[in-house]
Design a protein around this motif. Structure first.
Motif, PDB file in Angstrom:
ATOM      1  N   THR A  66       0.815  -1.229   0.000  1.00 15.89           N
ATOM      2  CA  THR A  66       0.000   0.000   0.000  1.00 15.89           C
ATOM      3  C   THR A  66       0.845   1.273   0.000  1.00 15.89           C
ATOM      4  O   THR A  66       0.547   2.218  -0.729  1.00 15.89           O
ATOM      5  CB  THR A  66      -0.972   0.001   1.201  1.00 15.89           C
ATOM      6  OG1 THR A  66      -0.248  -0.369   2.369  1.00 15.89           O
ATOM      7  CG2 THR A  66      -2.097  -0.976   0.999  1.00 15.89           C
ATOM      8  N   GLY A  67       1.899   1.295   0.823  1.00 15.55           N
ATOM      9  CA  GLY A  67       2.751   2.490   0.887  1.00 15.55           C
ATOM     10  C   GLY A  67       3.403   2.745  -0.457  1.00 15.55           C
ATOM     11  O   GLY A  67       3.431   3.871  -0.967  1.00 15.55           O
ATOM     12  N   TYR A  68       3.903   1.667  -1.055  1.00 18.01           N
ATOM     13  CA  TYR A  68       4.536   1.795  -2.370  1.00 18.01           C
ATOM     14  C   TYR A  68       3.542   2.339  -3.400  1.00 18.01           C
ATOM     15  O   TYR A  68       3.850   3.260  -4.175  1.00 18.01           O
ATOM     16  CB  TYR A  68       5.097   0.428  -2.833  1.00 18.01           C
ATOM     17  CG  TYR A  68       5.441   0.487  -4.283  1.00 18.01           C
ATOM     18  CD1 TYR A  68       6.608   1.139  -4.698  1.00 18.01           C
ATOM     19  CD2 TYR A  68       4.568   0.009  -5.254  1.00 18.01           C
ATOM     20  CE1 TYR A  68       6.894   1.286  -6.041  1.00 18.01           C
ATOM     21  CE2 TYR A  68       4.840   0.147  -6.593  1.00 18.01           C
ATOM     22  CZ  TYR A  68       6.007   0.784  -6.977  1.00 18.01           C
ATOM     23  OH  TYR A  68       6.288   0.945  -8.306  1.00 18.01           O
ATOM     24  N   LEU A  69       2.334   1.782  -3.386  1.00 16.64           N
ATOM     25  CA  LEU A  69       1.332   2.189  -4.387  1.00 16.64           C
ATOM     26  C   LEU A  69       0.939   3.652  -4.233  1.00 16.64           C
ATOM     27  O   LEU A  69       0.728   4.362  -5.224  1.00 16.64           O
ATOM     28  CB  LEU A  69       0.089   1.299  -4.267  1.00 16.64           C
ATOM     29  CG  LEU A  69       0.282  -0.145  -4.740  1.00 16.64           C
ATOM     30  CD1 LEU A  69      -0.905  -1.010  -4.321  1.00 16.64           C
ATOM     31  CD2 LEU A  69       0.464  -0.199  -6.253  1.00 16.64           C
ATOM     32  N   ARG A  70       0.859   4.104  -2.973  1.00 21.28           N
ATOM     33  CA  ARG A  70       0.500   5.509  -2.762  1.00 21.28           C
ATOM     34  C   ARG A  70       1.577   6.422  -3.350  1.00 21.28           C
ATOM     35  O   ARG A  70       1.269   7.471  -3.934  1.00 21.28           O
ATOM     36  CB  ARG A  70       0.259   5.767  -1.271  1.00 21.28           C
ATOM     37  CG  ARG A  70      -1.126   5.263  -0.862  1.00 21.28           C
ATOM     38  CD  ARG A  70      -1.296   5.113   0.624  1.00 21.28           C
ATOM     39  NE  ARG A  70      -1.111   6.351   1.348  1.00 21.28           N
ATOM     40  CZ  ARG A  70      -1.205   6.454   2.673  1.00 21.28           C
ATOM     41  NH1 ARG A  70      -1.497   5.377   3.396  1.00 21.28           N
ATOM     42  NH2 ARG A  70      -1.025   7.591   3.269  1.00 21.28           N
ATOM     43  N   GLY A  71       2.840   6.021  -3.218  1.00 21.62           N
ATOM     44  CA  GLY A  71       3.935   6.796  -3.816  1.00 21.62           C
ATOM     45  C   GLY A  71       3.820   6.809  -5.334  1.00 21.62           C
ATOM     46  O   GLY A  71       4.022   7.838  -5.989  1.00 21.62           O
TER      47      GLY A  71
END
Ligand code: NAD
Length: 462
Positions: A66-71
């Motif tokens: 999720t963190g990666y995708l938000r970036g």
């Protein structure tokens, strides 16, 4: 097998694509923002689903999914206008007057088939690229991460534009039936074996595609680095997701002068990260299913574990394991391991390691620990892989500015950031000409004199 009429959603998507709704930059932005909202608002449901699927910890889920995708979404929102820009191209004198340009256009309706090991990331990262490029998309998550597949299906249904984006859940039969349909682009992440089948299916409709596949990613350790740091980074990258990572270091080549020291530090790192009994660690996931568990047990039974080697079939647990006495001929070196077994092979000369790598199929990633810029350059020049990371691991796939993809049997095509936008668009050339002048010179009959003059003009002015 499912029939065409089992996918009525496709008709809706095709109609949306034909109406051009998804081409508008405001639509693209709204969908990227909606996807971001889904990832934020449903973060806990997503983490719970991944935990239920293979006991992936919420911290790893945030870091790698999720963190990666938000970036990735933020990066796309920031650069979308410039990616969509029309590029003007100057016109040679002979073609003037006129105006020429090219622009990135969406393919239309695309199909994204995901793998289970990063089940959110591998479905939604391509979706971000597809939406940024203005496509309609069907997402088919992996059936092996069924809780996550459900969260994706429910989430996208509620947050995104149903006219343009849909999730179709299911297993092999659903995937095969979808591949019978005519899509404008296919994006597949998974094994080499299934990648071949997808390519075969694509050929039937002449559909362009990207294959994100796996392979054996080597990691070389030279003696001139801080071995403790190298060991900690290797252990982290290998046992993250219990080794079920396409770009995990599959095996380690180490200079034999420092083999013992590296192994000692690796052992310490395993205890530091996961405790004396990794089974009790809340940060250590399980193997996803019985087939993969049995496959890994078989590999283990043919190997000599220096550390770990413990398994439990009740919960598909395989301990973080380091294997010694491995050669390039060992069974564990014949295919991608895709689990928490780490063979360590000692070399006398760097050339031996490079030769071993060159003779195998081209890997998705290659890792090197070396402090010497000349060695770093030599390894990059004398090898071929989808990506390289020097003195660290995995992060080459997290930077949205770096294209991510394979080469040879590890796949073809790339995504992340602009590479993803480019993958899901094609370059369409547009030439505008004036009706005048309309010299007779271009039209037949080409008399000797006319042809001579034409040749002269084309040579001088094109
Ligand atoms: P897989 O090939 O078994 O399945 C991937 C997807 O294909 C699933 O959605 C599945 O439903 C579908 N599928 C299965 N059989 C099919 C068929 N006959 N026809 C059409 N579709 C079919 O892969 P997996 O086990 O989910 O993932 C593990 C593999 O994926 C490993 O090899 C790993 O290295 C690779 N991988 C690559 C990347 C990358 O980015 N390059 C990322 C993650 C995983």
């Amino acid at each position: 097998m499912q029939k065409d009429q089992d996918f009525p959603q496709l008709e809706v998507l095709r109609e949306t694509s034909e109406r051009g709704i998804t081409r508008d930059i405001s639509w693209r932005r709204s969908q990227l923002l909606a996807l971001e909202t889904f990832l934020i608002e449903r973060e806990q449901d997503i983490a719970a689903a991944l935990y239920d699927d293979f006991r992936k910890s919420p911290a790893e889920t945030f870091l790698t999914e999720t963190g990666y995708l938000r970036g990735e979404i933020r990066f796309a929102l920031k650069h979308l206008t410039s990616w969509m820009k029309t590029h003007r191209v100057s016109i040679p004198l002979i073609y003037q007057p006129g105006h020429s340009s090219y622009r990135s256009e969406p393919y239309g309706v695309v199909l994204i088939i995901g793998a289970w090991n990063y089940p959110i990331n591998l479905c939604l990262a391509p979706l971000i690229s597809a939406v940024a490029a203005g496509n309609c998309a069907v997402v088919k998550p992996s059936e092996h991460a069924r809780h996550t597949s459900k969260v994706i299906a429910e989430g996208l249904y509620h947050y995104l534009d149903k006219r343009a984006i849909c999730v179709i859940e299911g297993g092999v039969e659903t995937s095969k039936a979808l591949l019978e349909e005519h899509f404008d682009y296919l994006f597949f992440t998974g094994s080499q074996t299934i990648g071949r089948e997808v390519m075969h299916a694509a050929a039937k409709h002449l559909t362009p595609l990207t294959l994100e596949l796996g392979g054996k990613c080597p990691c070389i350790v030279e003696p001139d680095v801080d071995l403790r740091v190298a060991a900690r980074r290797i252990v982290w990258a290998k046992f993250l997701n219990a080794g079920q990572t396409c770009i995990a270091p599959d095996y380690v080549f180490v200079d034999k002068k420092v083999e013992g020291e590296l192994l000692r530090y690796m052992g310490e790192a395993i205890t530091d990260f996961y405790g004396a009994d990794p089974r009790l660690s809340s940060d250590y996931p399980r193997i996803v299913n019985e087939n993969n568990f049995n496959r890994l047990e078989k590999l283990l039974s043919a190997s000599l574990p220096l550390r770990g080697g413990i398994t439990d079939s009740h919960e598909y647990y395989v301990a973080p394991t380091i294997l010694k006495g491995v050669t390039l001929q060992s069974e564990v070196m014949q295919a991608e391991i895709f689990g928490p077994l780490l063979p360590v092979i000692a070399y006398g000369d760097l050339g031996e390691a490079l030769e071993g790598i060159q003779r195998g199929p081209k890997p998705l990633a290659l890792y090197l620990f070396s402090a010497d810029p000349k060695v770093q350059e030599r390894v990059v020049r004398q090898s071929c892989s989808g990506g390289v990371c020097i003195n660290d691991l995995l992060f080459q796939a997290s930077l949205p500015g770096l294209p991510f993809g394979g080469i040879g049997s590890s796949g073809f095509g790339a995504y992340h950031g602009q590479a993803g936008f480019d993958t899901f668009s094609f370059k369409r050339s547009v030439l505008k000409r004036s009706l005048y002048p309309d010299p007779d010179l271009r039209y037949p009959p080409y008399t000797g004199k006319k042809f001579g003059f034409l040749k002269h003009l084309v040579t001088l002015f094109s």
